[in-house]
Structure formats: structure tokens, C-alpha cells
Design a protein around this motif. Structure first.
Motif, mmCIF file in Angstrom:
data_model
loop_
_atom_site.group_PDB
_atom_site.id
_atom_site.type_symbol
_atom_site.label_atom_id
_atom_site.label_comp_id
_atom_site.label_asym_id
_atom_site.label_seq_id
_atom_site.Cartn_x
_atom_site.Cartn_y
_atom_site.Cartn_z
ATOM 1 N N UNK A 1 11.781 9.676 -0.616
ATOM 2 C CA UNK A 1 10.936 10.336 -1.626
ATOM 3 C C UNK A 1 11.715 11.295 -2.510
ATOM 4 N N UNK A 2 12.868 11.767 -2.074
ATOM 5 C CA UNK A 2 13.642 12.761 -2.830
ATOM 6 C C UNK A 2 15.049 12.817 -2.255
ATOM 7 N N UNK A 3 15.972 13.381 -3.045
ATOM 8 C CA UNK A 3 17.335 13.565 -2.568
ATOM 9 C C UNK A 3 18.401 13.010 -3.495
ATOM 10 N N UNK A 4 18.010 12.171 -4.464
ATOM 11 C CA UNK A 4 18.994 11.558 -5.353
ATOM 12 C C UNK A 4 19.403 12.536 -6.455
ATOM 13 N N UNK A 5 20.677 12.492 -6.827
ATOM 14 C CA UNK A 5 21.212 13.238 -7.962
ATOM 15 C C UNK A 5 21.723 12.229 -8.989
ATOM 16 N N UNK B 1 0.826 -1.210 0.000
ATOM 17 C CA UNK B 1 0.000 0.000 0.000
ATOM 18 C C UNK B 1 0.859 1.258 0.000
ATOM 19 N N UNK B 2 1.987 1.218 0.676
ATOM 20 C CA UNK B 2 2.898 2.364 0.652
ATOM 21 C C UNK B 2 3.433 2.607 -0.755
ATOM 22 N N UNK B 3 3.851 1.538 -1.433
ATOM 23 C CA UNK B 3 4.541 1.696 -2.716
ATOM 24 C C UNK B 3 3.570 1.931 -3.868
ATOM 25 N N UNK B 4 2.259 1.744 -3.619
ATOM 26 C CA UNK B 4 1.244 2.060 -4.626
ATOM 27 C C UNK B 4 0.414 3.282 -4.241
ATOM 28 N N UNK B 5 0.839 3.990 -3.208
ATOM 29 C CA UNK B 5 0.191 5.237 -2.785
ATOM 30 C C UNK B 5 -1.262 5.020 -2.342
ATOM 31 N N UNK B 6 -1.515 3.920 -1.675
ATOM 32 C CA UNK B 6 -2.846 3.644 -1.132
ATOM 33 C C UNK B 6 -2.818 3.503 0.387
ATOM 34 N N UNK B 7 -1.846 4.142 1.005
ATOM 35 C CA UNK B 7 -1.671 4.013 2.455
ATOM 36 C C UNK B 7 -2.687 4.810 3.257
ATOM 37 N N UNK B 8 -3.227 5.880 2.660
ATOM 38 C CA UNK B 8 -4.083 6.791 3.407
ATOM 39 C C UNK B 8 -3.317 7.893 4.113
ATOM 40 N N UNK B 9 -1.988 7.880 4.008
ATOM 41 C CA UNK B 9 -1.170 8.926 4.617
ATOM 42 C C UNK B 9 -1.329 10.247 3.859
ATOM 43 N N UNK C 1 -6.187 2.032 1.978
ATOM 44 C CA UNK C 1 -6.639 1.127 0.937
ATOM 45 C C UNK C 1 -7.861 1.592 0.166
ATOM 46 N N UNK C 2 -8.393 2.746 0.516
ATOM 47 C CA UNK C 2 -9.642 3.181 -0.120
ATOM 48 C C UNK C 2 -9.433 3.847 -1.468
ATOM 49 N N UNK C 3 -8.257 4.432 -1.681
ATOM 50 C CA UNK C 3 -8.011 5.180 -2.909
ATOM 51 C C UNK C 3 -6.524 5.463 -3.054
ATOM 52 N N UNK C 4 -6.119 5.802 -4.291
ATOM 53 C CA UNK C 4 -4.737 6.190 -4.538
ATOM 54 C C UNK C 4 -4.582 7.683 -4.294
ATOM 55 N N UNK C 5 -3.692 8.034 -3.394
ATOM 56 C CA UNK C 5 -3.331 9.429 -3.148
ATOM 57 C C UNK C 5 -1.812 9.497 -3.057
ATOM 58 N N UNK C 6 -1.232 10.070 -4.103
ATOM 59 C CA UNK C 6 0.230 10.137 -4.209
ATOM 60 C C UNK C 6 0.821 10.766 -2.952
ATOM 61 N N UNK C 7 1.742 10.049 -2.294
ATOM 62 C CA UNK C 7 2.211 10.475 -0.980
ATOM 63 C C UNK C 7 3.722 10.453 -0.872
ATOM 64 N N UNK C 8 4.305 11.623 -0.680
ATOM 65 C CA UNK C 8 5.725 11.702 -0.332
ATOM 66 C C UNK C 8 5.984 11.008 1.001
ATOM 67 N N UNK C 9 5.068 11.178 1.932
ATOM 68 C CA UNK C 9 5.271 10.633 3.274
ATOM 69 C C UNK C 9 5.349 9.110 3.224
ATOM 70 N N UNK C 10 4.538 8.496 2.379
ATOM 71 C CA UNK C 10 4.618 7.045 2.239
ATOM 72 C C UNK C 10 5.989 6.583 1.803
ATOM 73 N N UNK C 11 6.620 7.321 0.877
ATOM 74 C CA UNK C 11 7.948 6.927 0.421
ATOM 75 C C UNK C 11 9.034 7.304 1.417
ATOM 76 N N UNK D 1 -4.792 0.365 -9.175
ATOM 77 C CA UNK D 1 -5.231 1.525 -9.946
ATOM 78 C C UNK D 1 -4.528 1.582 -11.288
ATOM 79 N N UNK D 2 -5.258 1.996 -12.317
ATOM 80 C CA UNK D 2 -4.637 2.214 -13.609
ATOM 81 C C UNK D 2 -3.566 3.276 -13.508
#
Length: 523
Positions: free
Chosen positions: A406-410, A256-264, A294-304, A449-450
Motif C-alpha cells: 500500500x505504501x513505501x515506494x519512492x 475484490x482486494x484490488x477494487x476495494x470491495x473486500x470488506x476489510x 462485496x457489498x460496497x467500495x471502502x478504500x483499504x490500505x489493508x487490502x493492498x 463502482x464508478x
């Protein structure tokens, strides 16, 4: 604008091949490690019992590297497509390891390696395909169609209000062949609000802040490898890895974290609550869910962010060390890292002047409401200079000290293309296997999710009415696509936040780059 036709690495290899081919034999060099590859034959010949094995291997472009790893002195013969591989029998007899460029014996497409061992033990392997530089016209790719990429990128290049970026690098690889690689404009035009007397030009080796491409080039890659090794279960719970998450958030799964369905929450300014991992995690453990898990996809930086910590807890290594040791260095991605060294500053594209955009996000509560009665003015450590070599993302820099899931790579366009080719190859590159084909297929399979598989975005060619394509993009103006079916990798890296712009859309440019890449390579 700069065009590179051959990398330094490729040039050195090509010179060595030319010298040895001129002498009538493929290039041979000593190896110093046991092999991995798309084919690995493990041979052992007992007295009076020879060991004969064969396997098919694939070369998209007619180049291949074969490795012989002898376990002591042995005797035997190695053939590729029925032809004896020079140097292989001698290496077995001497008990030496060798690396042989067998491109002279290889055709584009399916090939066969055959080994007959009559004494001793040995491995014979064939590397995964690596990127090679070519003239597109020589491989049936229309340069005139590729020229549309120039026009698309240049259409929004500059420092005017209607422009979107001052510098960019675009790359297209098809069937393991780099058919297009160009740099445009300048990596840095301003220092603060002042126009530089001599802007720093972009080159094909310019290093860019990957922003959210970190999610796939680092974090998803690490999760894939840990899953492949059996050390991480996609359906394991968050509280199994981070027991401090003991409330309802503990039931969130890695899948759920890696598909952005965590709810976070999608985003919060975590640095207003903590300035290191321990303090930020304490805030996140207390932060309520925004949606039902698990209810919906919501793109989450916090999940990553949490996925990055899971990688650390499972592997026992800091995230940046784990991906360097197990992902980027083995694949030869030498220009990819978190926290780039100060000596690389002149190669790094500039982003924004401080974090004015995030300041406004907090001040206005848009696009996400801010939890708590917080003002950006209360934060005293806002950066007030042009960012070069410091991750643009405020959470990654202020809260996670430069290293976050979620971020920081060059990275560079070429390194990102190597990662893309690894995925096109089925999980390996050169003599390194990142993950098995089975694990990679699992990560690219439809989920809930598609448009979203495990970590990667899918259906990335739907805008052109085509199926297929995976990838991701980043807030700083980075775009990445790979398509195993088309054997295609497309990269566009820009510095769209420089000198101090908001995230203006580069979608139209990117889509035209991809259209041109697809049309040029499908003729």
C-alpha cells in the motif's frame, strides 16, 4: 524554479544521433538482448523460400528505434516507409544484433516496417514510444496556457500557514513529448523544528515518497504482470494464496482486494500488533471484517497490504525485488525503489517530523475507530526526526519494514511519467513490454463502482466535465494521471507534509494543473 529541457539520457542519445545523421545515416548501436516491442517480426527463410513480412507501428512524435536480432548469418533487407534502413542488411550478413534510430525515416502517426529475408533467421522489432523532450511551441502546445501551471503551483508554495508544500515538481507529457517539466521551491526547509540556514532546493530529479501511488506504480503493476503471465487469477480466493486466512476473509477474491470491495478495514495501526510481516499478518488474520465482502467500495490500505503479500507468494520473490526486476528496471525507471539507499538522501524530498498525524489518529480514533483498547503512548518507537528517505506511512515503516503493497515506494516525476507513458502505449515502453494490450484493457475496464477500475482510479477528468483519465494520488501530496485517449500524462509531486503539517488539500492546485495540461494540448 528549475526547467529541464533535455534529460541526460536523451542528451547522450541526441548527440549520438547528430553525429551519425551528419554522416548521412541513422544512429546504429549494438544490442545485447532479444527484442521486445510494439512490433516483433519473427522471420525464417528456408532454402529457395524467402520470408517477407510487414507490420504497422505507431510513433506519436516521429521518433522510433528499430532492432535487428540475427540468429546466425542471414541475408535480407529492412525498409521503413519504403526506405532502406542503413546498417540492417550488413548486420544480418554478419549475424550481429543492432539497434537503429530510424527517426529520419519515420513520421508522426502510423508507419510501416517491411522485411524481406532470403536466408537464415532473424527478428526485426520496433520499440514502443519513449518520452522525448521538446519545446512546446514547436509541437503546437501553447506555452501561455502551460504557464498557468506555474501560477497554480506557486499559489500554495512556501512555509506559511496558508501554504501547502515547500517544494514540488510538475510534468506534462503529450503524445510521448514532455512539454512541461519544472521544479518549484525546496525539497527540505526544516530539520526538526529548526529552519535550515540553507534550504535544500527541489529539482526535476528530486525523489518523492509516493505514498499510495505505490498501489498503482508497484502493486497493481505487479498484479497486472502476473495476471498477464497466467500466474494469477483475479477471481482466485485469498485463502488460495494465503491459507492462514481460513475464516470468512479467505473467500475474498483478488478482484475484490484490488477494487476495494473486500470488506476489510480501511486502516488500523498494525505496528501496535507486529513489527514485521509475519507478526502483522498474524494480526490481520485475526482482525474481523468491517463490512460485508462485496457489498460496497471502502478504500483499504489493508487490502493492498495483502495484495503485496500475494505478489510475493505467487512470484516467489520479495515485493521490492519483484517490481524492481520485472517492472521498474525493464522500463528504465532507474530512480524508483523501495528502501532508497542512504547515498540518495540529498535527492529525496523531506516529509513530516515523525508521525504526529498517525499518533493523533490513534489517540482520537478518527477518521477510523481503533480496534482494541490501545494508546499511542504505549508505542515506544515513534520517530521524532524529519523523515528523509524513510517512508512516511507508519504501517509501511514500523510494521512492514519499509516494503508494503500500500505504501513505501519512492520515485521521481520523470519515472512516474515513464510508467504513465507505458500505460498510454498499451503496456510497453522502449524495448520492454510490461503487459499485453488485452491485459491492460482488462485492468482499465469498468468494474463495480464508478471511479474505480482494477487498482487505478478512473473518471479522473470528471471535475472538468470531461470523460476519461486514470490515476491515483498519495497522502504525502503526490498526484498522477494518464489518459490513453488523449495520449496525456500529468504528474504533480509535492512534499505537503513538510515541515510538520497535516495533509492539507492540494486538490485545487492539482485540478488547475490538469485543466491547463488538457487545454494546452487540445488546441
Amino acid at each position: 524554479m528549475e526547467l529541464r529541457t533535455t534529460t541526460v539520457r536523451a542528451a547522450v542519445a541526441l548527440l549520438a544521433v547528430q553525429v551519425l545523421v551528419a554522416a548521412g545515416v541513422p544512429a546504429v548501436a549494438e544490442a545485447d538482448a532479444p527484442p521486445e516491442g510494439q512490433v516483433v517480426l519473427d522471420l525464417s527463410a528456408e532454402p529457395q523460400e524467402k520470408d517477407e513480412q510487414s507490420a504497422m507501428f505507431y510513433s506519436p512524435h516521429g521518433h522510433a528505434t528499430l532492432r535487428v536480432t540475427a540468429e546466425g548469418r542471414a541475408a535480407g533487407q529492412v525498409r521503413v516507409n519504403g526506405e532502406v534502413v542503413p546498417g540492417a542488411a550488413a548486420a544480418l550478413a554478419r549475424g550481429r544484433d543492432v539497434v537503429v534510430d530510424v527517426s529520419e525515416l519515420v513520421e508522426a502517426g502510423e508507419n510501416t516496417v517491411e522485411v524481406r529475408l532470403v536466408r537464415g533467421e532473424a527478428y526485426v522489432s520496433v520499440d514502443f514510444p519513449e518520452l522525448v523532450d521538446v519545446d512546446p511551441a514547436d509541437v503546437g502546445v501553447d506555452p501561455a496556457v502551460l504557464a498557468r501551471i506555474d501560477a497554480a503551483v506557486e499559489s500554495r508554495l512556501g512555509v506559511e500557514d496558508t501554504d501547502r508544500y515547500t517544494g514540488a515538481v510538475a510534468l506534462v507529457a503529450h503524445r510521448g513529448q514532455v512539454v512541461y517539466e519544472k521544479a518549484f521551491g525546496d525539497a527540505q526547509t526544516h530539520d526538526g523544528a529548526d529552519l535550515l540556514a540553507e534550504p535544500r532546493p527541489a529539482t526535476v530529479d528530486t525523489i518523492f515518497d509516493m505514498a499510495s501511488i505505490t498501489k498503482v506504480e508497484a502493486t497493481t503493476a505487479a498484479v497486472m504482470r502476473l495476471v498477464d503471465e497466467g500466474r494469477l487469477d483475479l477471481d482466485s480466493r485469498l485463502d488460495e494464496h494465503l491459507p492462514e486466512f481460513g475464516d470468512e476473509k479467505g473467500a475474498i477474491t483478488v478482484r475484490q482486494l484490488i477494487t476495494h470491495r473486500s470488506g476489510l478495514w480501511e486502516w488500523q495501526p498494525t505496528y501496535l500488533h507486529g513489527r514485521n510481516q509475519e507478526e502483522v499478518l498474524e494480526f490481520l488474520t485475526d482482525l474481523d471484517l468491517r463490512y460485508e465482502t462485496g457489498s460496497q467500495r471502502r478504500y483499504s490500505d489493508i487490502g493492498f497490504m495483502l495484495l503485496g503479500v500475494i505478489v510475493e507468494r505467487v512470484s516467489g520473490q520479495p515485493l521490492h525485488e519483484y517490481v524492481r526486476e520485472h517492472v521498474h528496471e525493464p522500463l528504465g525507471m532507474t530512480d524508483t525503489s523501495f528502501l532508497p539507499e542512504a547515498g540518495l538522501r540529498d535527492r529525496i524530498a523531506a516529509t513530516s517530523l515523525g508521525n504526529s498525524y498517525e499518533y493523533t489518529m490513534i489517540e482520537t480514533g478518527s477518521p477510523y475507530p481503533i480496534v482494541g483498547d490501545l494508546s499511542p503512548a504505549e508505542f515506544t518507537d515513534w520517530r521524532d526526526y524529519t523523515l528523509v528517505g524513510e517512508v512516511n506511512d507508519g504501517n509501511a515503516w514500523y510494521g512492514w519494514e519499509g516494503v508494503a503493497g500500500h505504501a513505501g515506494l519512492f520515485s521521481t516525476a520523470r519515472d512516474l511519467a515513464i510508467y504513465g507513458q507505458t500505460l498510454v502505449n498499451g503496456g510497453g515502453y522502449g524495448d520492454a513490454r510490461l503487459v499485453s494490450e488485452t491485459t491492460l484493457a482488462q485492468f482499465l475496464a469498468p468494474q463495480y463502482d464508478g471511479g474505480q477500475v482494477l487498482g487505478f482510479w478512473s473518471d479522473r477528468l470528471s471535475f472538468a466535465g470531461l470523460t476519461g483519465g486514470y490515476g491515483h494520488n498519495g497522502f504525502t501530496g503526490t498526484e498522477f494521471l494518464f489518459d490513453p485517449e488523449r495520449e496525456l500524462v500529468v504528474v504533480l509531486l509535492t512534499n505537503r507534509l513538510h515541515p510538520d503539517r497535516g495533509p492539507g488539500s492540494i486538490t485545487a492546485v492539482w485540478q488547475e494543473v490538469v485543466r491547463a495540461a488538457v487545454e494546452a494540448t487540445e488546441q
